[in-house]
Design an enzyme around this catalytic site. Structure first.
Site, PDB file in Angstrom:
ATOM      1  N   ASP A 115      30.092  -0.279  45.253  1.00  0.00           N
ATOM      2  CA  ASP A 115      29.718   1.114  45.017  1.00  0.00           C
ATOM      3  C   ASP A 115      28.881   1.579  46.201  1.00  0.00           C
ATOM      4  OD1 ASP A 115      30.950   1.302  42.523  1.00  0.00           O
ATOM      5  OD2 ASP A 115      29.160   0.672  41.446  1.00  0.00           O
ATOM      6  N   ASP A 168      36.130   5.461  41.247  1.00  0.00           N
ATOM      7  CA  ASP A 168      35.396   6.073  40.130  1.00  0.00           C
ATOM      8  C   ASP A 168      35.669   7.571  40.045  1.00  0.00           C
ATOM      9  OD1 ASP A 168      34.227   3.633  39.468  1.00  0.00           O
ATOM     10  OD2 ASP A 168      32.461   4.000  40.709  1.00  0.00           O
TER      11      ASP A 168
END
Length: 169
Positions: free
Chosen positions: A127, A140
């Site tokens: 991330d 995402d």
């Protein structure tokens, strides 16, 4: 062998193309983030809303379930299989785009879970897009957008799949 209903092949191809684009963009941006960002670095992109910050997430959103990474591996694999099965009889371009975004995000996360450290079925998702309350990645964004579009198509009553043996009007 999976059989596509007549007329669904073009929509299935559209779905796979979008999934491939999501997968490629997500993995390329993760490669960039791993090579360009350090673990403690926070780079302003659109201050104060968006920053880049490298994290390795063993859990789900908000790092929920960090001790159950293998569960997310199974869930991603199940999502991939479910999407591919459902898409055999796609009835609309809207659903092809929704399922393409979801498939691309799920395949990319599955790849992270299978091939990243600390090991097979326990890998951490990279991330790096910091939105403030959470940090995510391109997959995402595709997953969240796909879910919103899924709800909208469902609320509008757009047909997902053709019923076998039934001709379109």
């Amino acid at each position: 062998m999976m059989r596509l209903e007549r007329g669904s092949g073009r929509l299935y191809g559209m779905m796979l193309m979008l999934a491939a684009v999501v997968l490629l963009v997500d993995q390329l941006t993760k490669m960039w983030a791993v090579s360009a960002l350090s673990d403690s670095e926070r780079v302003a992109v659109i201050p104060p809303l968006i920053h880049f910050r490298l994290l390795y997430n063993p859990g789900a959103a908000f790092s929920i379930g960090t001790g159950a990474t293998w569960v997310f591996t199974l869930a991603a694999a199940g999502a991939v299989v479910g999407i591919l099965y459902t898409a055999r009889r796609l009835a609309s371009a809207g659903w092809a785009l929704v399922l393409g975004a979801l498939l691309g995000g799920a395949v990319s996360h599955l790849g992270d879970r299978l091939f990243r450290e600390p090991g097979v079925a326990r890998g951490h998702v990279v991330d790096f897009i910091d939105y403030g309350p959470f940090v995510g990645n391109v997959a995402d964004i595709a997953l969240a957008g796909g879910c919103v579009a899924l709800v909208l198509l469902s609320l509008r009553g757009v047909e997902l799949a053709k019923v076998p043996g039934e001709e379109s009007a």
